[in-house]
Write a protein that holds these residues in place. Structure first.
Motif, PDB file in Angstrom:
ATOM      1  N   ASP A   1      -0.375   5.513  -0.262  1.00 37.20           N
ATOM      2  CA  ASP A   1       0.424   6.044   0.833  1.00 37.20           C
ATOM      3  C   ASP A   1       1.842   6.291   0.324  1.00 37.20           C
ATOM      4  O   ASP A   1       2.412   5.467  -0.388  1.00 37.20           O
ATOM      5  CB  ASP A   1       0.458   5.058   2.004  1.00 37.20           C
TER       6      ASP A   1
ATOM      7  N   ARG B   1       5.886   7.333   1.149  1.00 35.95           N
ATOM      8  CA  ARG B   1       7.003   7.499   2.078  1.00 35.95           C
ATOM      9  C   ARG B   1       8.113   8.218   1.319  1.00 35.95           C
ATOM     10  O   ARG B   1       8.703   7.665   0.380  1.00 35.95           O
ATOM     11  CB  ARG B   1       7.502   6.154   2.618  1.00 35.95           C
TER      12      ARG B   1
ATOM     13  N   ASP C   1       0.806  -1.205   0.000  1.00 37.87           N
ATOM     14  CA  ASP C   1       0.000   0.000   0.000  1.00 37.87           C
ATOM     15  C   ASP C   1       0.846   1.265   0.000  1.00 37.87           C
ATOM     16  O   ASP C   1       0.312   2.366  -0.120  1.00 37.87           O
ATOM     17  CB  ASP C   1      -0.921   0.022   1.223  1.00 37.87           C
ATOM     18  N   SER C   2       2.156   1.130   0.148  1.00 39.19           N
ATOM     19  CA  SER C   2       3.040   2.297   0.230  1.00 39.19           C
ATOM     20  C   SER C   2       3.926   2.404  -1.004  1.00 39.19           C
ATOM     21  O   SER C   2       4.380   1.396  -1.549  1.00 39.19           O
ATOM     22  CB  SER C   2       3.928   2.216   1.480  1.00 39.19           C
TER      23      SER C   2
ATOM     24  N   THR D   1       5.738  10.784   5.665  1.00 41.42           N
ATOM     25  CA  THR D   1       4.645   9.951   5.171  1.00 41.42           C
ATOM     26  C   THR D   1       3.391  10.784   4.947  1.00 41.42           C
ATOM     27  O   THR D   1       3.171  11.806   5.600  1.00 41.42           O
ATOM     28  CB  THR D   1       4.327   8.817   6.165  1.00 41.42           C
TER      29      THR D   1
ATOM     30  N   GLU E   1      -6.139   6.106  -4.119  1.00 39.57           N
ATOM     31  CA  GLU E   1      -5.138   6.748  -3.281  1.00 39.57           C
ATOM     32  C   GLU E   1      -3.956   5.822  -3.047  1.00 39.57           C
ATOM     33  O   GLU E   1      -4.064   4.597  -3.220  1.00 39.57           O
ATOM     34  CB  GLU E   1      -5.745   7.173  -1.940  1.00 39.57           C
TER      35      GLU E   1
ATOM     36  N   THR F   1      -0.706  10.537   2.508  1.00 38.22           N
ATOM     37  CA  THR F   1      -1.578   9.819   1.573  1.00 38.22           C
ATOM     38  C   THR F   1      -1.977  10.751   0.439  1.00 38.22           C
ATOM     39  O   THR F   1      -2.523  11.841   0.681  1.00 38.22           O
ATOM     40  CB  THR F   1      -2.840   9.299   2.284  1.00 38.22           C
TER      41      THR F   1
ATOM     42  N   GLU G   1      -4.346  11.379  -2.802  1.00 35.86           N
ATOM     43  CA  GLU G   1      -5.657  10.961  -3.301  1.00 35.86           C
ATOM     44  C   GLU G   1      -5.891  11.550  -4.678  1.00 35.86           C
ATOM     45  O   GLU G   1      -5.722  12.750  -4.891  1.00 35.86           O
ATOM     46  CB  GLU G   1      -6.751  11.422  -2.350  1.00 35.86           C
TER      47      GLU G   1
END
Length: 278
Positions: free
Chosen positions: A224, A226, A180-181, A248, A222, A250, A252
């Motif tokens: 995430d 880093r 997810d990152s 970090t 979206e 998020t 969108e």
């Protein structure tokens, strides 16, 4: 190998911003024309009769009716700028879809570096030559914000007082397993302008914008993020420390707000490049 906690001794220069003073004309709808706004956007139309249009990241259409600057206006160019609102016209849609439309007095284009995001797999295909060409020199994230299709990063770096132009790039680590990152790294090539070569280094600032919307996988809205850099400041304002630093947030798709993950305001960069906007 770098010492991860090495302190950096530098001479500091102040943050700077350029501004141009332009004439004021009456407008059919009055606004607080003395307020200076700033925004990111794209030049979406250049007319043959005196003005051009910028579509701001939130979709608003800005018709530039007053501008006395010298910068060459380029169709499709991404820009960061300061302006006054002269009037608004909700019935005009311009040359694209806009949430709102304004006539503006454009005060200044601030220096903005744009470049495609580079894949880590591309660098590894010719390792270490491609990676070394991007540099491993010190750079600090001062501000970072999502807006429109982009991540906008205000940064601080070191240079000689009367030196050469440096390069800044953003690398996406596409070699990691899908999660997810999304891992990004800000890279800086100082072109040899580093401490210890018999010359003092000074701090300078810059502003870069990288298109991030293309990193969102199909079917997702979206991701995430880093974001990594290799410099920080002790207690936020003290001595510089060479260390891996992660931020970090998020991102969108379709977001119209300027969403900060570092800092609260993007500073205009110093006028240090031979190819800067004016």
């Amino acid at each position: 190998m770098r010492n991860p906690t090495r302190l950096i001794r530098i001479l500091l220069t102040a943050w700077t911003a350029a501004a141009l003073l332009l004439a004021c004309n009456a407008a059919p709808v009055e606004y607080s024309s003395g307020i200076v706004y700033n925004g990111f956007g794209e030049v979406t139309c250049i007319t043959s009769y005196g003005y051009f249009e910028i579509t701001r990241d939130d979709g608003a259409l800005l018709r530039v009716t007053e501008y006395n600057g010298t910068k060459e206006i380029v169709q499709g160019e991404r820009v960061y700028f300061k302006y006054n609102i002269l009037s608004g016209d909700a019935g005009y849609t311009g040359h694209g879809t806009a949430q709102a439309t304004y006539d503006i007095r454009l005060l200044v284009f601030n220096n903005l570096h744009t470049a495609p995001i580079i894949r880590k797999s591309f660098l590894q295909a010719d390792d270490p030559h491609r990676s070394d060409s991007l540099g491993h020199d010190l750079i600090r994230v001062v501000t970072a914000a999502f807006s429109g299709n982009y991540i906008n990063i205000g940064f601080e770096y070191f240079r000689y007082e009367h030196g050469v132009e440096h390069t800044v790039n953003l690398v996406w680590d596409d070699t990691r397993p899908a999660t997810d990152s999304v891992y990004l790294e800000l890279r800086h090539n100082a072109m040899g302008e580093v401490e210890g070569n018999g010359a003092y280094v000074v701090s300078a600032t810059g502003l870069s914008s990288f298109r991030i919307a293309d990193l969102v996988p199909p079917g997702r809205q979206e991701i995430d993020i880093r974001l990594k850099s290799n410099l920080d400041r002790k207690d936020g304002v003290g001595e510089y420390i060479e260390t891996d630093k992660y931020y970090t947030g998020t991102y969108e798709l379709g977001s119209t707000a300027r969403d900060y993950i570092v800092g609260s305001e993007l500073y205009p960069p110093e006028n240090t490049s031979s190819s800067t906007n004016r």
